[in-house]
Design an enzyme around this catalytic site. Structure first.
Site, mmCIF file in Angstrom:
data_model
loop_
_atom_site.group_PDB
_atom_site.id
_atom_site.type_symbol
_atom_site.label_atom_id
_atom_site.label_comp_id
_atom_site.label_asym_id
_atom_site.label_seq_id
_atom_site.Cartn_x
_atom_site.Cartn_y
_atom_site.Cartn_z
ATOM 1 N N SER A 90 6.160 5.847 -1.971
ATOM 2 C CA SER A 90 7.363 5.147 -2.433
ATOM 3 C C SER A 90 8.298 4.761 -1.305
ATOM 4 O O SER A 90 9.509 4.640 -1.499
ATOM 5 C CB SER A 90 8.118 6.001 -3.473
ATOM 6 O OG SER A 90 7.290 6.313 -4.572
ATOM 7 N N ARG A 91 7.750 4.588 -0.104
ATOM 8 C CA ARG A 91 8.515 4.198 1.083
ATOM 9 C C ARG A 91 9.548 5.249 1.497
ATOM 10 O O ARG A 91 10.472 4.964 2.256
ATOM 11 C CB ARG A 91 9.203 2.844 0.870
ATOM 12 C CG ARG A 91 8.221 1.678 0.674
ATOM 13 C CD ARG A 91 7.345 1.497 1.893
ATOM 14 N NE ARG A 91 6.462 0.346 1.815
ATOM 15 C CZ ARG A 91 5.196 0.383 1.430
ATOM 16 N NH1 ARG A 91 4.652 1.535 1.056
ATOM 17 N NH2 ARG A 91 4.454 -0.705 1.415
ATOM 18 N N LEU A 92 9.374 6.478 1.015
ATOM 19 C CA LEU A 92 10.282 7.569 1.401
ATOM 20 C C LEU A 92 9.644 8.331 2.568
ATOM 21 O O LEU A 92 9.274 9.493 2.454
ATOM 22 C CB LEU A 92 10.554 8.481 0.198
ATOM 23 C CG LEU A 92 11.285 7.782 -0.953
ATOM 24 C CD1 LEU A 92 11.422 8.713 -2.146
ATOM 25 C CD2 LEU A 92 12.663 7.285 -0.499
ATOM 26 N N ARG A 102 0.851 -1.190 0.000
ATOM 27 C CA ARG A 102 0.000 0.000 0.000
ATOM 28 C C ARG A 102 0.882 1.234 0.000
ATOM 29 O O ARG A 102 1.850 1.315 0.772
ATOM 30 C CB ARG A 102 -0.894 -0.009 1.239
ATOM 31 C CG ARG A 102 -1.805 1.197 1.350
ATOM 32 C CD ARG A 102 -2.637 1.108 2.617
ATOM 33 N NE ARG A 102 -3.470 2.278 2.806
ATOM 34 C CZ ARG A 102 -4.215 2.489 3.883
ATOM 35 N NH1 ARG A 102 -4.208 1.595 4.869
ATOM 36 N NH2 ARG A 102 -4.961 3.577 3.991
#
Length: 211
Positions: free
Chosen positions: A185-187, A3
Site C-alpha cells: 500500500s505504498r507504506l 505493483r
C-alpha cells in the site's frame, strides 16, 4: 503498471546493523547473491553552479566508512559540475529486492595514487578509451571516437597506458544514507542514517522517515 510490494520482509529498527557501512554491505551482498545485473550500478545526481540538475548511471568502484568512490573524466559534465558544486546524491535501485539506497553528501577527488592504482586494473581497451573520448563534448559523428581510439593505440602501442591527467576518482562523503524497503500500500520502510551536526559530527543518528 502498479505493483504491491509484499515479497520481502520489512525493514525495522531492530533489524539494522550497527552502522550504515555494514548495513550497505549486507544489502549489497543480497543484491549480488540474487544475481542482479551490475549491482554496483548507481545513479549519480549532480547540479551546476546555478542549481540545474543532471543525472546518469555510474559504477561504484569502492566504499568504506569514508564514502563511495567512482571514476570518470574530470572534464565530463559531472566532473565540471562537481568542480563548482561539490555535492551529489547517489541512488542504488535494486528493483527485484524492492529496495533502494539513497546517499547525499559532499564530494572530493581521490588521491592520484588511488586513481592510478585503479586505472591500472582496468582492461586495456577501457584504458585506451579514457584517452580516446572527450567525454560529454558534442561530436560531429562516431568517426571522431574511432579516430581518437586509433590515435591512442598508435600513441601507446604495446606499452603501458597511464591514467590521463584529466581522469580520476571522486569520493562521495555521506551526510545521509537512507535504506528504503518497499511495503504494501505504498507504506514503505525508510530508515536513514544521518551524520549528527555540531560537536558530535562523527556520530550518526538513525531516524525513520514517513513513506
Amino acid at each position: 503498471m502498479r505493483r504491491d510490494y509484499t515479497e520481502w520482509p520489512p525493514l525495522l529498527e531492530d533489524g539494522l546493523t550497527g552502522d550504515w557501512t555494514s548495513q550497505f554491505a549486507a544489502w549489497f551482498a543480497d543484491a549480488t547473491e540474487l544475481g542482479l545485473p551490475e549491482p554496483n550500478a548507481m545513479i549519480v545526481a549532480t547540479a551546476d553552479a546555478s542549481g540545474r540538475p543532471s543525472a546518469r548511471t555510474v559504477l561504484l568502484k569502492g566504499y568504506d566508512p569514508g564514502g563511495f568512490v567512482f571514476f570518470t573524466n574530470y572534464e565530463s559534465r559531472k566532473g565540471g559540475e562537481l568542480a563548482v558544486n561539490p555535492y551529489a546524491s547517489l541512488v542504488f535501485p535494486w528493483f527485484p529486492l524492492q529496495r533502494q539506497v539513497i546517499v547525499t553528501g559532499s564530494v572530493e577527488r581521490v588521491s592520484r595514487a588511488e586513481t592510478e592504482e585503479y586505472f591500472a586494473s582496468r582492461p586495456r581497451g577501457s584504458r585506451l578509451g579514457a584517452w580516446a573520448s572527450p567525454q560529454s563534448r558534442v561530436l560531429t559523428g562516431r568517426d571522431e571516437v574511432d579516430k581518437g581510439l586509433a590515435e591512442a593505440i598508435a600513441r601507446f602501442g604495446d606499452g603501458p597506458v597511464p591514467a590521463p591527467p584529466h581522469w580520476g576518482g571522486f569520493r562521495v562523503i555521506p551526510e545521509t544514507v537512507e535504506f528504503w524497503q518497499g511495503r504494501s500500500s505504498r507504506l514503505h520502510d525508510r530508515l536513514r542514517f544521518r551524520r549528527a551536526a555540531g560537536p558530535d559530527a562523527a556520530e550518526w543518528v538513525v531516524e525513520r522517515l514517513a513513506p
